[in-house]
Design an enzyme around this catalytic site. Structure first.
Site, PDB file in Angstrom:
ATOM      1  CD1 TRP A  39      80.315  15.129  32.172  1.00  0.00           C
ATOM      2  CD2 TRP A  39      80.574  14.991  30.217  1.00  0.00           C
ATOM      3  NE1 TRP A  39      80.588  13.952  32.127  1.00  0.00           N
ATOM      4  CE2 TRP A  39      81.469  14.180  30.632  1.00  0.00           C
ATOM      5  CE3 TRP A  39      81.487  14.661  29.171  1.00  0.00           C
ATOM      6  CZ2 TRP A  39      81.567  12.749  30.878  1.00  0.00           C
ATOM      7  CZ3 TRP A  39      82.155  13.635  28.193  1.00  0.00           C
ATOM      8  CH2 TRP A  39      82.721  12.937  29.017  1.00  0.00           C
ATOM      9  CG  ASP A 173      84.696  10.142  37.433  1.00  0.00           C
ATOM     10  OD1 ASP A 173      85.268  10.728  36.273  1.00  0.00           O
ATOM     11  OD2 ASP A 173      83.984   9.973  38.089  1.00  0.00           O
ATOM     12  CD1 TRP A 365      84.296   6.638  34.000  1.00  0.00           C
ATOM     13  CD2 TRP A 365      83.912   6.567  32.231  1.00  0.00           C
ATOM     14  NE1 TRP A 365      83.676   7.057  33.925  1.00  0.00           N
ATOM     15  CE2 TRP A 365      83.286   7.678  32.545  1.00  0.00           C
ATOM     16  CE3 TRP A 365      84.195   6.332  30.558  1.00  0.00           C
ATOM     17  CZ2 TRP A 365      82.319   7.908  32.049  1.00  0.00           C
ATOM     18  CZ3 TRP A 365      83.863   6.912  29.895  1.00  0.00           C
ATOM     19  CH2 TRP A 365      82.451   7.902  30.585  1.00  0.00           C
ATOM     20  CD  GLU A 408      76.977   6.036  35.882  1.00  0.00           C
ATOM     21  OE1 GLU A 408      76.368   4.943  37.009  1.00  0.00           O
ATOM     22  OE2 GLU A 408      77.331   6.192  36.114  1.00  0.00           O
TER      23      GLU A 408
HETATM   24  C1  9WN Z   1      82.282  12.924  39.947  1.00  0.00           C
HETATM   25  C2  9WN Z   1      77.721  12.392  36.810  1.00  0.00           C
HETATM   26  C3  9WN Z   1      79.505  11.965  36.941  1.00  0.00           C
HETATM   27  C4  9WN Z   1      79.410  12.096  35.102  1.00  0.00           C
HETATM   28  C5  9WN Z   1      80.864  11.576  34.846  1.00  0.00           C
HETATM   29  C6  9WN Z   1      81.010  10.265  35.681  1.00  0.00           C
HETATM   30  C7  9WN Z   1      80.522  10.038  37.222  1.00  0.00           C
HETATM   31  C8  9WN Z   1      81.053  11.452  39.097  1.00  0.00           C
HETATM   32  C9  9WN Z   1      81.110  10.735  40.476  1.00  0.00           C
HETATM   33  O1  9WN Z   1      79.124  10.664  37.298  1.00  0.00           O
HETATM   34  O2  9WN Z   1      81.413  11.041  38.261  1.00  0.00           O
HETATM   35  O3  9WN Z   1      82.540  13.746  38.982  1.00  0.00           O
HETATM   36  O4  9WN Z   1      80.955  10.115  41.408  1.00  0.00           O
HETATM   37  O5  9WN Z   1      81.543   9.026  40.316  1.00  0.00           O
HETATM   38  O6  9WN Z   1      82.155   9.122  35.395  1.00  0.00           O
HETATM   39  O7  9WN Z   1      80.938  11.490  34.168  1.00  0.00           O
HETATM   40  O8  9WN Z   1      79.090  13.449  34.744  1.00  0.00           O
HETATM   41  O9  9WN Z   1      76.708  11.661  35.939  1.00  0.00           O
END
Ligand code: 9WN
Length: 439
Positions: A39, A173, A365, A408
Site C-alpha cells: 500500500w 500493525d 498506531w 512516519e
Molecule cells: C510491517 C512500511 C510498512 C507500512 C505499514 C506499517 C509498517 C511493517 C513493519 O511499515 O509495517 O508491514 O515492519 O512494522 O505499519 O502500514 O506499510 O511502511
C-alpha cells in the site's frame, strides 16, 4: 504559506521520494523499510502522478510483478540487495505455496487494496493519455485477479466483507484493535520460530510494538507456511481472522475505481459496481455501532465486534458508505475531545481515542497521526461537505511535515515526528494535496 515556502516544501517532498527510489519502485523509508511495500507503493504512485507519470506507472507495474498466480498481491516484494529487515524472504518460506511468485521473492500476506484507486488516479493525472490507457489495459486484469482473490478466499461466507489474518495485513500493525485477539494466543516457546528483530536497532523501541507482539506475528507466519499458504487450511486453524473496517472501506472504493477503469477500457463495469454495493452495504449493516457513532471491526473467531475507537473506524466516509444522517453521528465523535475538536489547538486526526486507556501520542498506531489515514479521511469529509473539518485535516497533512520533517507518524499535541524520517507516503500524500486544486 507563501509561494516560495510552498515550492520549497514541494521540492523537499520530491527529494524524499527520489532518495527512496530503488530503480523500479520506491522503498517506504531509507533504512527501516528497505523493500517494496504494497500500500506504500500505491500512495507513492498517487503523489508521483502529479509530476512523473512514467515513475507512477512503473511503481505499480513493478508491484504487480510480485502478484501470485492465485491473485494474492503480497505486502512486501523483497529487494535482494537489502537484508536489514525482519522478517526477510527466508522466514516467509513462500516457496511452499504452489501459487507464490519465485522472482521477485515476496511475503505471504496482503495489505489494504488501495491499488485500483491509485491506478485510476495515475490515469486521471496523466498528460500522455495514450500511454496511460496502455497502462490501464496492462493492470486491469491484474487488479481484477486481486479483487477476485480477496472475495473468493477471504470472504468464505459470501458476506461482502473480507477478512485479514495477520495484524500486518491491516497496515495498522500495532493498533489496539488487535490486542484481544493477540492475547488470546497462548504461546509456548516451541511454538515461536526463532527470529531476531531489526526494527528496534534502527528506531526507538518505545515507539514500536512489544516483543510479545512480535512473537505472535512470527507465530502466525509459521502457521501460514506450515499450511503451505493454503487458505482453506489457514482459515480452519488461524486464531486471527478479522473483518477490518479500513480494509473493507478501501476495497469498496477500489471496486468503484475498478468499475471506472473497466468503463474507460470499454469493458463491463457492472460486476465491480455490484461488489462495491455489497461491501458498503455489509459495512453498514455488520460493522456500524449506533451507540458509539463509529464503525467497529468484527472478530470472526470470537464472533464479536471489537469495540475500540480508532480513527480508521471513520474510514467508511472514504467509501461513501454512511448516509448523511449517519455521517452526522460520526462527526459527533470525531469532532470531540476523543479525537480533535475544531477550534482546539491539536493536529488532526489521532489514530486512537485520546481519552481511551492505552492512548499514546508516540507509540506506533496507538495515538499518533498518520498521513495516509488523514488523506483517506480528508477525501471522505470533503465528499460529505464537512469542509471546515476537511480543511483542518488537510492543514495537518501539510503542517506536520513542514514543521517537523517527513516522519512516519506524528504526535497530535506536540507535532513531533516519530518512527522513520524521510518516509515516502508522508511526502507523496503531501504532494497530492498540495498539487491538487485547493478546497
Ligand atoms: C510491517 C512500511 C510498512 C507500512 C505499514 C506499517 C509498517 C511493517 C513493519 O511499515 O509495517 O508491514 O515492519 O512494522 O505499519 O502500514 O506499510 O511502511
Amino acid at each position: 504559506m507563501t509561494q516560495t515556502d510552498e515550492s520549497e516544501l514541494i521540492d523537499k517532498a520530491k527529494a524524499v521520494l527520489a532518495r527512496n527510489w530503488l530503480g523500479a519502485s520506491t522503498k517506504p523509508a531509507p533504512q527501516l523499510y528497505p523493500h517494496q511495500w504494497s500500500w506504500d507503493s500505491a500512495f507513492v504512485a498517487i503523489g508521483n502522478a502529479h509530476y512523473d507519470q512514467k515513475r507512477a506507472e512503473q511503481e505499480l507495474t513493478t508491484l504487480f510483478r510480485g502478484q501470485w498466480a492465485n491473485g494474492l498481491l503480497p505486502h512486501i516484494l523483497f529487494n535482494p540487495k537489502a537484508s536489514q529487515y525482519f522478517p526477510g524472504p527466508d522466514f516467509w518460506q513462500t516457496e511452499r505455496s504452489p501459487h507464490a511468485s519465485r522472482d521477485p521473492k515476496t511475503s505471504g500476506i496482503v495489505q489494504p487494496p488501495i491499488h485500483a484507486t491509485a491506478v485510476f488516479r495515475v490515469y486521471h493525472h496523466a498528460q500522455d493519455k495514450r500511454q496511460a490507457a496502455a497502462f490501464l489495459a496492462e493492470l486491469y486484469p491484474r487488479l481484477v485477479a486481486w479483487h477476485d482473490y480477496l472475495y473468493r478466499e477471504r470472504d468464505p461466507n459470501r458476506e461482502g466483507l473480507v477478512y485479514i489474518r495477520h495484524p500486518w495485513e491491516s497496515g495498522e500493525d500495532n493498533s489496539p484493535v488487535w490486542d484481544r485477539a493477540l492475547k488470546r494466543m497462548k504461546l509456548t516457546k516451541d511454538m515461536v520460530p526463532p527470529y531476531k528483530r531489526a526494527d528496534t536497532s534502527i528506531v526507538s523501541s518505545k515507539d514500536r510494538p512489544s516483543d510479545d507482539d512480535y512473537d505472535r506475528y512470527a507465530y502466525l507466519v509459521k502457521l501460514f507456511y506450515d499450511r503451505d499458504y493454503d487458505e482453506g487450511r489457514i482459515r480452519k486453524d488461524c486464531p486471527f481472522l478479522i473483518q477490518d473496517v479500513l480494509f473493507n472501506s478501501i476495497l469498496a472504493q477500489a471496486d468503484r475505481d475498478l468499475a471506472s477503469i473497466a468503463s474507460l477500457l470499454g469493458k463491463d463495469p457492472t460486476p465491480h459496481h455490484e461488489a462495491a454495493r455489497r461491501t458498503t452495504e455489509a459495512i453498514n449493516t455488520k460493522l456500524w455501532s449506533k451507540a458509539d457513532g463509529i464503525y467497529f471491526d468484527f472478530d470472526l473467531v470470537a464472533n464479536e465486534k471489537i469495540e475500540s475507537h480508532v480513527a480508521s473506524g471513520f474510514a467508511p466516509l472514504f467509501a461513501m458508505a454512511p448516509t448523511a444522517e449517519r455521517a452526522e453521528e460520526i462527526m459527533a465523535l470525531l469532532n470531540s475531545r476523543h479525537f480533535a475538536r475544531l477550534g482546539e489547538h491539536a493536529y488532526t486526526v489521532p489514530s486512537y481515542d485520546r481519552e481511551a486507556p492505552g492512548y499514546s501520542p508516540n507509540r506506533y498506531w496507538r495515538g499518533p497521526i498518520w498521513i495516509n489515514i488523514n488523506w483517506l479521511l480528508f477525501h471522505g469529509l470533503r465528499h460529505y461537505g464537512y469542509h471546515d473539518y476537511a480543511r483542518r485535516v488537510r492543514q495537518s497533512i501539510i503542517e506536520l511535515p513542514k514543521s517537523y520533517g517527513f516522519y512516519e507518524y506524528f504526535d497530535p499535541q506536540a507535532g513531533q515526528g516519530h518512527g522513520s524520517d524521510s518516509f515516502s507516503w508522508t511526502a507523496a500524500l503531501l504532494l497530492d494535496v498540495l498539487l491538487e486544486e485547493e478546497l
